[in-house]
Design a protein around this motif. Structure first.
Motif, mmCIF file in Angstrom:
data_model
loop_
_atom_site.group_PDB
_atom_site.id
_atom_site.type_symbol
_atom_site.label_atom_id
_atom_site.label_comp_id
_atom_site.label_asym_id
_atom_site.label_seq_id
_atom_site.Cartn_x
_atom_site.Cartn_y
_atom_site.Cartn_z
ATOM 1 N N PHE A 62 0.839 -1.199 0.000
ATOM 2 C CA PHE A 62 0.000 0.000 0.000
ATOM 3 C C PHE A 62 0.879 1.257 0.000
ATOM 4 C CE2 PHE A 62 -2.310 3.329 2.339
ATOM 5 C CZ PHE A 62 -3.395 3.485 1.486
ATOM 6 N N LYS A 63 1.914 1.262 0.830
ATOM 7 C CA LYS A 63 2.822 2.422 0.877
ATOM 8 C C LYS A 63 3.494 2.647 -0.474
ATOM 9 C CE LYS A 63 4.220 2.665 5.713
ATOM 10 N NZ LYS A 63 5.392 2.645 6.595
ATOM 11 N N ARG A 64 3.906 1.573 -1.109
ATOM 12 C CA ARG A 64 4.548 1.677 -2.421
ATOM 13 C C ARG A 64 3.567 2.279 -3.435
ATOM 14 N NH1 ARG A 64 8.802 -1.377 -4.499
ATOM 15 N NH2 ARG A 64 9.584 -1.176 -2.385
ATOM 16 N N TYR A 65 2.308 1.855 -3.372
ATOM 17 C CA TYR A 65 1.272 2.374 -4.273
ATOM 18 C C TYR A 65 1.029 3.865 -3.996
ATOM 19 C CZ TYR A 65 -3.104 2.861 -6.830
ATOM 20 O OH TYR A 65 -4.065 3.280 -7.702
ATOM 21 N N VAL A 66 0.924 4.220 -2.722
ATOM 22 C CA VAL A 66 0.679 5.611 -2.316
ATOM 23 C C VAL A 66 1.781 6.515 -2.846
ATOM 24 C CG1 VAL A 66 0.732 7.139 -0.294
ATOM 25 C CG2 VAL A 66 -0.710 5.112 -0.283
ATOM 26 N N SER A 69 3.580 6.417 -5.433
ATOM 27 C CA SER A 69 3.569 6.749 -6.860
ATOM 28 C C SER A 69 2.202 7.176 -7.395
ATOM 29 C CB SER A 69 4.096 5.560 -7.670
ATOM 30 O OG SER A 69 3.376 4.402 -7.362
ATOM 31 N N ASN A 70 1.126 7.026 -6.618
ATOM 32 C CA ASN A 70 -0.210 7.318 -7.154
ATOM 33 C C ASN A 70 -1.030 8.357 -6.387
ATOM 34 O OD1 ASN A 70 -0.534 5.323 -9.458
ATOM 35 N ND2 ASN A 70 0.156 4.002 -7.805
ATOM 36 N N ALA A 71 -0.722 8.587 -5.130
ATOM 37 C CA ALA A 71 -1.535 9.518 -4.340
ATOM 38 C C ALA A 71 -1.128 10.961 -4.620
ATOM 39 C CB ALA A 71 -1.380 9.214 -2.853
ATOM 40 N N ASP A 72 -2.086 11.883 -4.450
ATOM 41 C CA ASP A 72 -1.770 13.310 -4.526
ATOM 42 C C ASP A 72 -0.853 13.635 -3.353
ATOM 43 O OD1 ASP A 72 -3.510 13.427 -6.658
ATOM 44 O OD2 ASP A 72 -5.187 14.213 -5.477
ATOM 45 N N SER A 73 0.021 14.612 -3.533
ATOM 46 C CA SER A 73 0.946 14.930 -2.446
ATOM 47 C C SER A 73 1.165 16.436 -2.320
ATOM 48 C CB SER A 73 2.281 14.214 -2.657
ATOM 49 O OG SER A 73 2.909 14.684 -3.832
ATOM 50 N N THR A 119 8.975 17.928 3.988
ATOM 51 C CA THR A 119 8.597 16.514 3.971
ATOM 52 C C THR A 119 7.338 16.304 3.139
ATOM 53 O OG1 THR A 119 9.532 16.266 6.181
ATOM 54 C CG2 THR A 119 8.046 14.527 5.437
ATOM 55 N N THR A 120 7.391 15.326 2.231
ATOM 56 C CA THR A 120 6.236 15.017 1.392
ATOM 57 C C THR A 120 5.148 14.343 2.220
ATOM 58 O OG1 THR A 120 7.720 14.706 -0.489
ATOM 59 C CG2 THR A 120 5.492 13.844 -0.714
ATOM 60 N N HIS A 121 3.932 14.867 2.108
ATOM 61 C CA HIS A 121 2.748 14.297 2.750
ATOM 62 C C HIS A 121 1.831 13.791 1.639
ATOM 63 C CE1 HIS A 121 4.363 16.455 6.116
ATOM 64 N NE2 HIS A 121 3.298 16.287 6.883
ATOM 65 N N TYR A 122 1.365 12.550 1.765
ATOM 66 C CA TYR A 122 0.527 11.926 0.737
ATOM 67 C C TYR A 122 -0.935 11.937 1.159
ATOM 68 C CZ TYR A 122 5.015 10.372 -1.016
ATOM 69 O OH TYR A 122 6.294 10.348 -1.491
ATOM 70 N N ASP A 123 -1.803 12.333 0.246
ATOM 71 C CA ASP A 123 -3.243 12.393 0.506
ATOM 72 C C ASP A 123 -3.844 11.004 0.303
ATOM 73 O OD1 ASP A 123 -5.916 12.884 0.722
ATOM 74 O OD2 ASP A 123 -5.986 14.480 -0.790
ATOM 75 N N LEU A 124 -4.097 10.299 1.401
ATOM 76 C CA LEU A 124 -4.598 8.924 1.332
ATOM 77 C C LEU A 124 -6.019 8.874 0.786
ATOM 78 C CD1 LEU A 124 -3.195 7.448 4.671
ATOM 79 C CD2 LEU A 124 -2.105 7.626 2.436
ATOM 80 N N ASN A 125 -6.798 9.908 1.049
ATOM 81 C CA ASN A 125 -8.175 9.938 0.537
ATOM 82 C C ASN A 125 -8.213 10.003 -0.985
ATOM 83 O OD1 ASN A 125 -9.786 9.852 2.955
ATOM 84 N ND2 ASN A 125 -8.953 11.867 3.415
ATOM 85 N N SER A 126 -7.171 10.563 -1.600
ATOM 86 C CA SER A 126 -7.166 10.703 -3.064
ATOM 87 C C SER A 126 -7.146 9.352 -3.781
ATOM 88 C CB SER A 126 -5.978 11.554 -3.518
ATOM 89 O OG SER A 126 -4.756 10.855 -3.322
ATOM 90 N N ILE A 127 -6.794 8.301 -3.075
ATOM 91 C CA ILE A 127 -6.724 6.975 -3.694
ATOM 92 C C ILE A 127 -8.127 6.414 -3.960
ATOM 93 C CG2 ILE A 127 -5.982 4.586 -3.322
ATOM 94 C CD1 ILE A 127 -3.633 5.818 -1.725
ATOM 95 N N PHE A 128 -9.019 6.554 -2.987
ATOM 96 C CA PHE A 128 -10.347 5.951 -3.103
ATOM 97 C C PHE A 128 -11.478 6.956 -3.332
ATOM 98 C CE2 PHE A 128 -8.130 2.828 -0.250
ATOM 99 C CZ PHE A 128 -8.002 1.826 -1.200
ATOM 100 N N CYS A 129 -11.231 8.233 -3.073
ATOM 101 C CA CYS A 129 -12.276 9.254 -3.149
ATOM 102 C C CYS A 129 -12.836 9.355 -4.578
ATOM 103 C CB CYS A 129 -11.708 10.595 -2.708
ATOM 104 S SG CYS A 129 -12.952 11.874 -2.604
ATOM 105 N N ASP A 130 -14.157 9.464 -4.689
ATOM 106 C CA ASP A 130 -14.860 9.615 -5.974
ATOM 107 C C ASP A 130 -14.621 8.447 -6.936
ATOM 108 O OD1 ASP A 130 -15.867 12.053 -5.107
ATOM 109 O OD2 ASP A 130 -14.145 13.156 -5.883
#
Length: 197
Positions: free
Chosen positions: A52-56, A58-62, A74-85
């Motif tokens: 999941f971390k590897r996917y986040v 390269s694919n989540a908004d940051s 420090t890069t923060h990844y938006d976890l909601n962007s993965i499943f939202c909408d």
């Protein structure tokens, strides 16, 4: 609520606010965080945390926020962007993709090359400041190629090879006798992987 500022020496107020909204660095993504996210989007499948971390990554908004006492970006990844909408079919595809990620395993210790070293470690023994006596003990150890730590073959002691109290001497092929080879085998290391200086 503050729009700027710092919380102690750990992170900015904006970083803290982002974390509360599930926008966080990879280091803060734990099993509990993942479970909460999956529960929020009603995902019942189990997802391996490392994949999941590897996917986040390269694919989540940051976005980035300041952290640490030196104000690191420090890069923060938006976890909601993965499943939202996303539709349930899209979420299933995302889960398949996450589960198909291949994580390369680290090389096993027994397959790594290493040096044999003799560590002379000096410790001060005694109860009172003025009455302590230096005692030097020799340990047979191994160290990896680019490591500054040596690990004892007899017990689980670990030595910094560059500390003032430790003197490291690399062993030659002639110094590796039958007794030392037995210790190497007990530590699940391969004799053929020894390198000599």
């Amino acid at each position: 609520m503050f729009s700027s500022g710092y919380i102690g020496t750990s992170r900015s107020v904006r970083s803290r606010n982002a974390i509360d909204e599930m926008i966080m660095p990879l280091s803060l993504i734990t099993k509990d965080v993942l479970d909460e996210l999956l529960y929020t989007y009603e995902v019942e499948d189990k997802v391996p945390l490392n994949k999941f971390k590897r996917y986040v990554e390269s694919n989540a908004d940051s976005e980035w926020h300041h952290t640490g006492k030196f104000f690191n970006e420090t890069t923060h990844y938006d976890l909601n962007s993965i499943f939202c909408d996303k539709t349930s079919e899209e979420i299933k595809d995302i889960l398949k993709e996450i589960k198909s990620i291949v994580i390369e395993k680290k090389e096993k210790v027994e397959d790594e090359q290493y040096y044999l070293v003799s560590i002379s470690s000096t410790e001060w023994i005694g109860n009172y400041k003025n009455y302590k006596t230096p005692v030097t003990t020799n340990y047979e150890c191994y160290t990896k190629k680019s490591d500054s730590w040596a690990y004892s073959l007899d017990d689980k002691k670990k030595f910094n090879m560059y500390a003032n109290k430790n003197v490291a001497t690399y062993l030659t092929e002639k110094q590796v006798d039958k007794r030392l080879k037995e210790k190497i085998k007990k530590n699940k290391l391969k004799i053929k992987n020894i390198i000599y200086r």
